[in-house]
Design a protein around this motif. Structure first.
Motif, mmCIF file in Angstrom:
data_model
loop_
_atom_site.group_PDB
_atom_site.id
_atom_site.type_symbol
_atom_site.label_atom_id
_atom_site.label_comp_id
_atom_site.label_asym_id
_atom_site.label_seq_id
_atom_site.Cartn_x
_atom_site.Cartn_y
_atom_site.Cartn_z
ATOM 1 N N MET A 171 0.730 -1.262 -0.074
ATOM 2 C CA MET A 171 0.067 0.127 0.222
ATOM 3 C C MET A 171 0.982 1.432 -0.148
ATOM 4 S SD MET A 171 -3.252 0.836 0.267
ATOM 5 C CE MET A 171 -4.312 2.004 0.608
ATOM 6 N N ARG A 172 0.484 2.358 -0.772
ATOM 7 C CA ARG A 172 1.447 3.381 -1.133
ATOM 8 C C ARG A 172 1.572 4.438 0.307
ATOM 9 N NH1 ARG A 172 3.724 4.518 -6.101
ATOM 10 N NH2 ARG A 172 3.366 6.764 -5.661
ATOM 11 N N GLY A 173 0.249 4.387 0.889
ATOM 12 C CA GLY A 173 -0.046 5.299 1.790
ATOM 13 C C GLY A 173 -1.421 5.181 2.438
ATOM 14 N N ASN A 174 -1.774 6.137 3.396
ATOM 15 C CA ASN A 174 -3.080 6.218 4.002
ATOM 16 C C ASN A 174 -3.919 6.905 2.987
ATOM 17 O OD1 ASN A 174 -2.096 4.814 6.443
ATOM 18 N ND2 ASN A 174 -1.156 6.959 7.183
ATOM 19 N N VAL A 175 -5.246 6.233 3.013
ATOM 20 C CA VAL A 175 -6.260 6.768 2.315
ATOM 21 C C VAL A 175 -7.084 7.538 2.852
ATOM 22 C CG1 VAL A 175 -8.130 6.319 0.635
ATOM 23 C CG2 VAL A 175 -6.126 4.773 0.866
ATOM 24 N N GLY A 176 -7.412 9.033 2.435
ATOM 25 C CA GLY A 176 -8.429 9.571 2.981
ATOM 26 C C GLY A 176 -9.512 9.885 1.990
ATOM 27 N N ILE B 172 -20.289 12.042 -0.189
ATOM 28 C CA ILE B 172 -19.367 13.126 -0.079
ATOM 29 C C ILE B 172 -19.164 13.393 1.399
ATOM 30 C CG2 ILE B 172 -18.888 15.380 -0.726
ATOM 31 C CD1 ILE B 172 -20.443 15.017 -3.232
ATOM 32 N N TRP B 173 -17.810 13.660 1.589
ATOM 33 C CA TRP B 173 -17.398 14.289 2.939
ATOM 34 C C TRP B 173 -16.692 15.462 2.737
ATOM 35 C CZ3 TRP B 173 -17.256 8.877 1.649
ATOM 36 C CH2 TRP B 173 -17.942 8.231 2.367
ATOM 37 N N GLN B 174 -17.251 16.499 3.437
ATOM 38 C CA GLN B 174 -16.103 17.851 3.501
ATOM 39 C C GLN B 174 -14.705 17.811 3.789
ATOM 40 O OE1 GLN B 174 -17.710 20.588 2.107
ATOM 41 N NE2 GLN B 174 -19.308 19.103 1.565
ATOM 42 N N ARG B 175 -14.783 16.971 4.920
ATOM 43 C CA ARG B 175 -13.217 16.749 5.444
ATOM 44 C C ARG B 175 -13.083 15.045 5.135
ATOM 45 N NH1 ARG B 175 -12.319 19.802 10.863
ATOM 46 N NH2 ARG B 175 -12.746 22.057 10.140
ATOM 47 N N PRO B 176 -11.734 14.733 4.377
ATOM 48 C CA PRO B 176 -11.461 13.368 4.084
ATOM 49 C C PRO B 176 -11.665 12.493 5.197
ATOM 50 C CG PRO B 176 -9.854 14.766 3.330
ATOM 51 C CD PRO B 176 -10.889 15.681 4.080
ATOM 52 N N LEU C 65 -20.551 -2.390 -6.531
ATOM 53 C CA LEU C 65 -19.201 -1.822 -7.016
ATOM 54 C C LEU C 65 -19.031 -0.686 -6.359
ATOM 55 C CD1 LEU C 65 -16.641 -1.635 -9.000
ATOM 56 C CD2 LEU C 65 -18.138 -0.458 -10.627
ATOM 57 N N VAL C 66 -17.897 -0.460 -5.560
ATOM 58 C CA VAL C 66 -17.538 0.829 -4.999
ATOM 59 C C VAL C 66 -16.135 1.380 -5.314
ATOM 60 C CG1 VAL C 66 -17.067 1.886 -2.599
ATOM 61 C CG2 VAL C 66 -18.855 -0.158 -2.880
ATOM 62 N N SER C 67 -16.030 2.737 -5.506
ATOM 63 C CA SER C 67 -14.726 3.342 -5.885
ATOM 64 C C SER C 67 -14.278 4.633 -4.995
ATOM 65 C CB SER C 67 -14.718 3.633 -7.444
ATOM 66 O OG SER C 67 -14.974 2.470 -8.391
ATOM 67 N N VAL C 68 -13.074 4.629 -4.705
ATOM 68 C CA VAL C 68 -12.714 5.929 -4.321
ATOM 69 C C VAL C 68 -12.468 6.879 -5.205
ATOM 70 C CG1 VAL C 68 -11.098 7.256 -2.751
ATOM 71 C CG2 VAL C 68 -11.630 4.829 -2.111
ATOM 72 N N ILE C 69 -13.341 7.822 -5.366
ATOM 73 C CA ILE C 69 -13.348 8.726 -6.632
ATOM 74 C C ILE C 69 -12.415 10.054 -6.414
ATOM 75 C CG2 ILE C 69 -14.625 10.584 -7.976
ATOM 76 C CD1 ILE C 69 -15.247 7.549 -8.407
ATOM 77 N N ASP C 70 -12.421 10.571 -4.937
ATOM 78 C CA ASP C 70 -11.648 11.661 -4.742
ATOM 79 C C ASP C 70 -11.218 11.538 -3.321
ATOM 80 O OD1 ASP C 70 -10.181 14.124 -4.865
ATOM 81 O OD2 ASP C 70 -11.949 15.205 -5.274
ATOM 82 N N GLY C 71 -10.058 12.180 -2.793
ATOM 83 C CA GLY C 71 -9.527 12.061 -1.483
ATOM 84 C C GLY C 71 -8.268 12.550 -1.304
ATOM 85 N N LYS C 72 -7.470 11.962 -0.278
ATOM 86 C CA LYS C 72 -6.196 12.468 0.038
ATOM 87 C C LYS C 72 -5.373 10.945 0.183
ATOM 88 C CE LYS C 72 -3.063 15.209 2.755
ATOM 89 N NZ LYS C 72 -2.958 16.106 3.850
ATOM 90 N N ILE C 73 -4.200 11.011 -0.456
ATOM 91 C CA ILE C 73 -3.260 9.625 -0.177
ATOM 92 C C ILE C 73 -1.955 10.289 0.426
ATOM 93 C CG2 ILE C 73 -2.100 7.619 -1.171
ATOM 94 C CD1 ILE C 73 -4.603 6.950 -2.652
ATOM 95 N N ASP C 74 -1.629 9.887 1.343
ATOM 96 C CA ASP C 74 -0.230 10.367 1.934
ATOM 97 C C ASP C 74 0.765 9.199 1.091
ATOM 98 O OD1 ASP C 74 -1.260 12.477 3.383
ATOM 99 O OD2 ASP C 74 -1.602 10.960 5.187
#
Length: 373
Positions: free
Chosen positions: A1-6, A130-134, A194-203
């Motif tokens: 895994m490349r990093g934490n998923v927000g 949708i979440w306003q903060r990850p 089917l579930v996909s992460v469309i937007d977020g933040k990955i460290d």
């Protein structure tokens, strides 16, 4: 895994299929080909070709539609048919008609589509959370399991049907069966999520390891894919990708986890670099995989129905051959299809029906990686 998923935006789709032997108006080949040539309403339901997406330009989704159906038909110059012979070629490739129904939900951008075949239909419902903060991937999974049960409504042919996001496809499929069929459907297949992460933040972390067994990521993707209490081995559920060396291999930037009831997708590089990622967009990949699931579900549903009708029996044999070609997949399309089709057919048990219908076993043209990192 490349990093934490927000997670900031999660997209969820449900696929539900009904197979019938007696379909009104479009159950005969000539009638269906006529609609492909001139998409007139089916029992007052407006229809279009599935690669025509009027009014939709989000993330170039119209281009995703065109590329997908071009790959299915093998036609790099795909277009609305100008003649009956051209329409017949679409029919031979099992290209469906598409009806846009209405899904009302508190979730973001809900929509409901029906893909009509002469032997039944596949319903596809999609919405975003949708979440306003990850939030963490684990929090997103818990929230989705709750939100999918909130009240919603399906509108099809002017009639309203109370539902939830999780039951919308079943309600719509039943309404279509009452409207378009003269027989009971073949034993329904379970809805596929089917579930996909469309937007977020990955460290992004300095590691290139696939999720390990019993890790938080493994457990969460298992939950998002509707998995049971017993975790499946990672090498049996993560889908390998075609790499630049010409082989299938594990790709940590492209996590696709598939089980018998659902799939979860995290395109880590696309999420981390969005919108500057050069690879396929997160929404584009979700749409392509959702379309693949509708196509596989329709074809596999007919093959598994074991219809005694002569025409449907012949169509089932043709569908089995098409699914066998996707199983490989063909080398020219390996980078586009990956092993998602093989994974779906194996996990849902469609392989036995395909081999029985074809009278031959399936041979893998491309091997999955032998060792999980």
């Amino acid at each position: 895994m490349r990093g934490n998923v927000g997670v900031s935006r999660l997209r969820v789709s449900y696929v539900d299929t009904r197979i019938h032997e007696k379909v009104r108006d479009i159950g005969l080949p000539g009638a269906f080909v006529s609609r492909l040539h001139h998409p007139e309403p089916v029992r007052d339901l407006p229809v279009t070709l599935p690669f025509e997406m009027p009014g939709r330009r989000e993330d170039r989704e119209d281009d995703v539609e065109w590329r997908f159906w071009s790959a299915v038909t093998g036609d790099g110059r795909l277009r609305p048919p100008a003649s009956r012979p051209e329409a017949d070629k679409l029919f031979q490739s099992r290209v469906p008609l598409r009806h846009q129904a209405v899904l009302t939900s508190a979730l973001d951008t809900p929509r409901l589509e029906a893909f009509l075949h002469p032997f039944g239909w596949v319903l596809l419902a999609t919405a975003d959370v949708i979440w306003q903060r990850p939030v963490s991937l684990e929090e997103a999974a818990i929230a989705l399991d709750s939100l999918q049960e909130d009240p919603a409504e399906v509108t099809l042919g002017g009639a309203q049907h109370p539902a939830t996001l999780a039951t919308a496809t079943a309600k719509a499929a039943e309404a279509l069966s009452q409207r378009l069929a003269d027989d009971d459907p073949w034993a329904r297949l379970p809805a596929y999520r089917l579930v996909s992460v469309i937007d977020g933040k990955i460290d992004v972390a300095p590691t290139n390891l696939m999720p390990q067994r019993n890790s938080v990521v493994h457990q969460t993707l298992h939950q998002l894919s509707c998995g049971g209490p017993v975790l499946t081995k990672p090498q049996d559920c993560f889908v390998a990708r075609y790499d630049s060396s010409g082989y299938f291999n594990w790709d940590t930037s492209d996590l696709v986890y598939m089980l018998d009831r659902g799939a979860a997708v995290v395109l880590q590089q696309a999420v981390a670099w969005r919108p500057s990622a050069k690879a396929e967009s997160t929404s584009g990949r979700h749409r392509r995989l959702a379309l693949l699931l509708t196509y596989l579900s329709a074809n596999a549903g007919l093959v598994r129905s074991k219809s005694r009708d002569g025409v449907l029996r012949d169509w089932a044999k043709d569908c089995a051959s098409r699914l066998a070609r996707l199983y490989g997949p063909e080398e020219a399309a390996a980078d586009y299809w990956g092993l998602e089709a093989r994974s779906y057919m194996c996990r849902t048990g469609a392989i036995d029906a395909i081999e029985s219908t074809r009278g031959a076993s399936l041979h893998e043209k491309h091997q999955s990686p032998r060792r999980y990192p």
